[in-house]
Scaffold this motif. Structure first.
Motif, PDB file in Angstrom:
ATOM      1  N   ILE A  49       0.840  -1.203   0.000  1.00 58.04           N
ATOM      2  CA  ILE A  49       0.000   0.000   0.000  1.00 58.04           C
ATOM      3  C   ILE A  49       0.874   1.252   0.000  1.00 58.04           C
ATOM      4  O   ILE A  49       0.609   2.207  -0.730  1.00 58.04           O
ATOM      5  CB  ILE A  49      -0.973  -0.010   1.198  1.00 58.04           C
ATOM      6  CG1 ILE A  49      -1.986  -1.147   1.041  1.00 58.04           C
ATOM      7  CG2 ILE A  49      -1.673   1.337   1.348  1.00 58.04           C
ATOM      8  CD1 ILE A  49      -2.809  -1.428   2.281  1.00 58.04           C
ATOM      9  N   SER A  50       1.932   1.237   0.794  1.00 57.25           N
ATOM     10  CA  SER A  50       2.861   2.378   0.820  1.00 57.25           C
ATOM     11  C   SER A  50       3.481   2.596  -0.551  1.00 57.25           C
ATOM     12  O   SER A  50       3.606   3.743  -1.003  1.00 57.25           O
ATOM     13  CB  SER A  50       3.958   2.143   1.857  1.00 57.25           C
ATOM     14  OG  SER A  50       3.415   2.089   3.153  1.00 57.25           O
ATOM     15  N   ILE A  57       4.414   1.321  -7.881  1.00 63.84           N
ATOM     16  CA  ILE A  57       4.014   0.046  -8.481  1.00 63.84           C
ATOM     17  C   ILE A  57       2.828   0.250  -9.424  1.00 63.84           C
ATOM     18  O   ILE A  57       2.063   1.211  -9.286  1.00 63.84           O
ATOM     19  CB  ILE A  57       3.660  -1.027  -7.423  1.00 63.84           C
ATOM     20  CG1 ILE A  57       2.492  -0.594  -6.537  1.00 63.84           C
ATOM     21  CG2 ILE A  57       4.875  -1.384  -6.601  1.00 63.84           C
ATOM     22  CD1 ILE A  57       1.995  -1.675  -5.580  1.00 63.84           C
ATOM     23  N   ASP A  58       2.730  -0.664 -10.389  1.00 63.70           N
ATOM     24  CA  ASP A  58       1.617  -0.654 -11.340  1.00 63.70           C
ATOM     25  C   ASP A  58       0.683  -1.837 -11.116  1.00 63.70           C
ATOM     26  O   ASP A  58      -0.472  -1.800 -11.522  1.00 63.70           O
ATOM     27  CB  ASP A  58       2.155  -0.734 -12.777  1.00 63.70           C
ATOM     28  CG  ASP A  58       3.124   0.383 -13.081  1.00 63.70           C
ATOM     29  OD1 ASP A  58       2.752   1.556 -12.921  1.00 63.70           O
ATOM     30  OD2 ASP A  58       4.274   0.075 -13.457  1.00 63.70           O
ATOM     31  N   LEU A  59       1.224  -2.912 -10.499  1.00 60.34           N
ATOM     32  CA  LEU A  59       0.459  -4.141 -10.345  1.00 60.34           C
ATOM     33  C   LEU A  59       0.781  -4.800  -9.011  1.00 60.34           C
ATOM     34  O   LEU A  59       1.950  -4.890  -8.631  1.00 60.34           O
ATOM     35  CB  LEU A  59       0.813  -5.120 -11.477  1.00 60.34           C
ATOM     36  CG  LEU A  59       0.231  -6.534 -11.393  1.00 60.34           C
ATOM     37  CD1 LEU A  59      -1.279  -6.515 -11.583  1.00 60.34           C
ATOM     38  CD2 LEU A  59       0.891  -7.435 -12.419  1.00 60.34           C
ATOM     39  N   LEU A  60      -0.262  -5.241  -8.324  1.00 59.74           N
ATOM     40  CA  LEU A  60      -0.110  -6.098  -7.154  1.00 59.74           C
ATOM     41  C   LEU A  60      -0.451  -7.497  -7.626  1.00 59.74           C
ATOM     42  O   LEU A  60      -1.577  -7.769  -8.044  1.00 59.74           O
ATOM     43  CB  LEU A  60      -1.056  -5.676  -6.025  1.00 59.74           C
ATOM     44  CG  LEU A  60      -1.083  -6.609  -4.810  1.00 59.74           C
ATOM     45  CD1 LEU A  60       0.264  -6.575  -4.075  1.00 59.74           C
ATOM     46  CD2 LEU A  60      -2.223  -6.244  -3.877  1.00 59.74           C
ATOM     47  N   PHE A  81      -6.299  -0.254  -3.902  1.00 60.31           N
ATOM     48  CA  PHE A  81      -5.197  -0.228  -4.874  1.00 60.31           C
ATOM     49  C   PHE A  81      -5.609   0.466  -6.165  1.00 60.31           C
ATOM     50  O   PHE A  81      -4.837   1.243  -6.727  1.00 60.31           O
ATOM     51  CB  PHE A  81      -4.681  -1.644  -5.138  1.00 60.31           C
ATOM     52  CG  PHE A  81      -3.757  -2.138  -4.062  1.00 60.31           C
ATOM     53  CD1 PHE A  81      -2.408  -1.770  -4.051  1.00 60.31           C
ATOM     54  CD2 PHE A  81      -4.220  -2.941  -3.034  1.00 60.31           C
ATOM     55  CE1 PHE A  81      -1.566  -2.199  -3.052  1.00 60.31           C
ATOM     56  CE2 PHE A  81      -3.379  -3.380  -2.021  1.00 60.31           C
ATOM     57  CZ  PHE A  81      -2.044  -3.007  -2.033  1.00 60.31           C
ATOM     58  N   ARG A  82      -6.822   0.221  -6.620  1.00 57.33           N
ATOM     59  CA  ARG A  82      -7.300   0.889  -7.837  1.00 57.33           C
ATOM     60  C   ARG A  82      -7.294   2.401  -7.679  1.00 57.33           C
ATOM     61  O   ARG A  82      -7.029   3.128  -8.630  1.00 57.33           O
ATOM     62  CB  ARG A  82      -8.711   0.427  -8.181  1.00 57.33           C
ATOM     63  CG  ARG A  82      -8.773  -0.904  -8.845  1.00 57.33           C
ATOM     64  CD  ARG A  82     -10.205  -1.184  -9.233  1.00 57.33           C
ATOM     65  NE  ARG A  82     -10.343  -2.457  -9.876  1.00 57.33           N
ATOM     66  CZ  ARG A  82     -11.489  -3.092 -10.017  1.00 57.33           C
ATOM     67  NH1 ARG A  82     -12.602  -2.569  -9.538  1.00 57.33           N
ATOM     68  NH2 ARG A  82     -11.539  -4.255 -10.635  1.00 57.33           N
ATOM     69  N   SER A  93      -6.057 -19.835 -10.549  1.00 62.43           N
ATOM     70  CA  SER A  93      -7.164 -19.947 -11.509  1.00 62.43           C
ATOM     71  C   SER A  93      -8.499 -19.699 -10.825  1.00 62.43           C
ATOM     72  O   SER A  93      -9.518 -19.544 -11.486  1.00 62.43           O
ATOM     73  CB  SER A  93      -7.156 -21.340 -12.149  1.00 62.43           C
ATOM     74  OG  SER A  93      -7.268 -22.336 -11.165  1.00 62.43           O
ATOM     75  N   ASN A  94      -8.502 -19.650  -9.489  1.00 57.81           N
ATOM     76  CA  ASN A  94      -9.721 -19.344  -8.742  1.00 57.81           C
ATOM     77  C   ASN A  94      -9.915 -17.847  -8.694  1.00 57.81           C
ATOM     78  O   ASN A  94      -8.980 -17.098  -8.516  1.00 57.81           O
ATOM     79  CB  ASN A  94      -9.629 -19.862  -7.300  1.00 57.81           C
ATOM     80  CG  ASN A  94      -9.473 -21.359  -7.258  1.00 57.81           C
ATOM     81  OD1 ASN A  94      -9.905 -22.057  -8.162  1.00 57.81           O
ATOM     82  ND2 ASN A  94      -8.854 -21.852  -6.215  1.00 57.81           N
ATOM     83  N   GLY A  95     -11.127 -17.413  -8.861  1.00 55.55           N
ATOM     84  CA  GLY A  95     -11.418 -15.986  -8.750  1.00 55.55           C
ATOM     85  C   GLY A  95     -11.238 -15.283 -10.062  1.00 55.55           C
ATOM     86  O   GLY A  95     -11.032 -15.884 -11.101  1.00 55.55           O
ATOM     87  N   ILE A  96     -11.332 -13.970  -9.992  1.00 60.50           N
ATOM     88  CA  ILE A  96     -11.260 -13.151 -11.195  1.00 60.50           C
ATOM     89  C   ILE A  96      -9.998 -12.307 -11.158  1.00 60.50           C
ATOM     90  O   ILE A  96      -9.433 -12.067 -10.111  1.00 60.50           O
ATOM     91  CB  ILE A  96     -12.480 -12.227 -11.305  1.00 60.50           C
ATOM     92  CG1 ILE A  96     -12.585 -11.339 -10.050  1.00 60.50           C
ATOM     93  CG2 ILE A  96     -13.752 -13.003 -11.531  1.00 60.50           C
ATOM     94  CD1 ILE A  96     -13.563 -10.208 -10.175  1.00 60.50           C
ATOM     95  N   ASN A  97      -9.569 -11.891 -12.307  1.00 68.37           N
ATOM     96  CA  ASN A  97      -8.492 -10.916 -12.367  1.00 68.37           C
ATOM     97  C   ASN A  97      -9.124  -9.549 -12.268  1.00 68.37           C
ATOM     98  O   ASN A  97     -10.208  -9.317 -12.805  1.00 68.37           O
ATOM     99  CB  ASN A  97      -7.709 -11.028 -13.677  1.00 68.37           C
ATOM    100  CG  ASN A  97      -6.790 -12.214 -13.676  1.00 68.37           C
ATOM    101  OD1 ASN A  97      -6.444 -12.727 -12.622  1.00 68.37           O
ATOM    102  ND2 ASN A  97      -6.405 -12.653 -14.850  1.00 68.37           N
ATOM    103  N   SER A  98      -8.469  -8.645 -11.625  1.00 69.58           N
ATOM    104  CA  SER A  98      -9.001  -7.306 -11.438  1.00 69.58           C
ATOM    105  C   SER A  98      -8.024  -6.299 -12.021  1.00 69.58           C
ATOM    106  O   SER A  98      -6.849  -6.327 -11.714  1.00 69.58           O
ATOM    107  CB  SER A  98      -9.201  -7.029  -9.956  1.00 69.58           C
ATOM    108  OG  SER A  98      -9.567  -5.706  -9.761  1.00 69.58           O
ATOM    109  N   SER A  99      -8.516  -5.442 -12.867  1.00 68.70           N
ATOM    110  CA  SER A  99      -7.643  -4.420 -13.417  1.00 68.70           C
ATOM    111  C   SER A  99      -8.279  -3.105 -13.346  1.00 68.70           C
ATOM    112  O   SER A  99      -8.353  -2.272 -12.723  1.00 68.70           O
ATOM    113  CB  SER A  99      -7.289  -4.686 -14.852  1.00 68.70           C
ATOM    114  OG  SER A  99      -8.387  -5.071 -15.602  1.00 68.70           O
TER     115      SER A  99
END
Length: 99
Positions: A49-50, A57-60, A81-82, A93-99
């Motif tokens: 977060i910091s 950073i661009d991606l977690l 983060f967004r 593979s579980n869950g969704i990708n978030s962008s």
């Protein structure tokens, strides 16, 4: 792309880096989630977060969205983060990708 890697163990973080980070990317940091039952369950996210606040950073990249907490807490973390223009992606593979 500048990437922060968040996993459940140092070994898993190394695997994630080897399998998911290209030579064009830069790993700017990594952290391990707190143990189950910890007084501060999100403490492993504080450095990420910091970095997001500093625009470092661009991606977690997370091993699984469950590391972010239950569904509501995970959604809150992703939105946080967004708000700093950081995408969140799971290698699971579980869950969704978030962008």
């Amino acid at each position: 792309m500048r990437i922060w890697v968040y996993g459940d163990s140092p070994e898993r973080i190394r695997e994630m880096i080897e399998e998911n980070i290209s030579s064009d990317d830069t790993v700017t940091g990594a952290s391990v989630c707190a143990e189950i039952g910890s007084a501060f369950p999100q403490s492993g996210l504080i450095p990420a977060i910091s970095a997001a606040i500093r625009n470092d950073i661009d991606l977690l990249l997370v091993s699984t969205f469950e590391l972010l907490g239950n569904t509501a807490k995970a959604e809150q973390a992703i939105e946080l983060f967004r708000s700093y223009h950081v995408s969140v992606r799971s290698v699971s593979s579980n869950g969704i990708n978030s962008s």
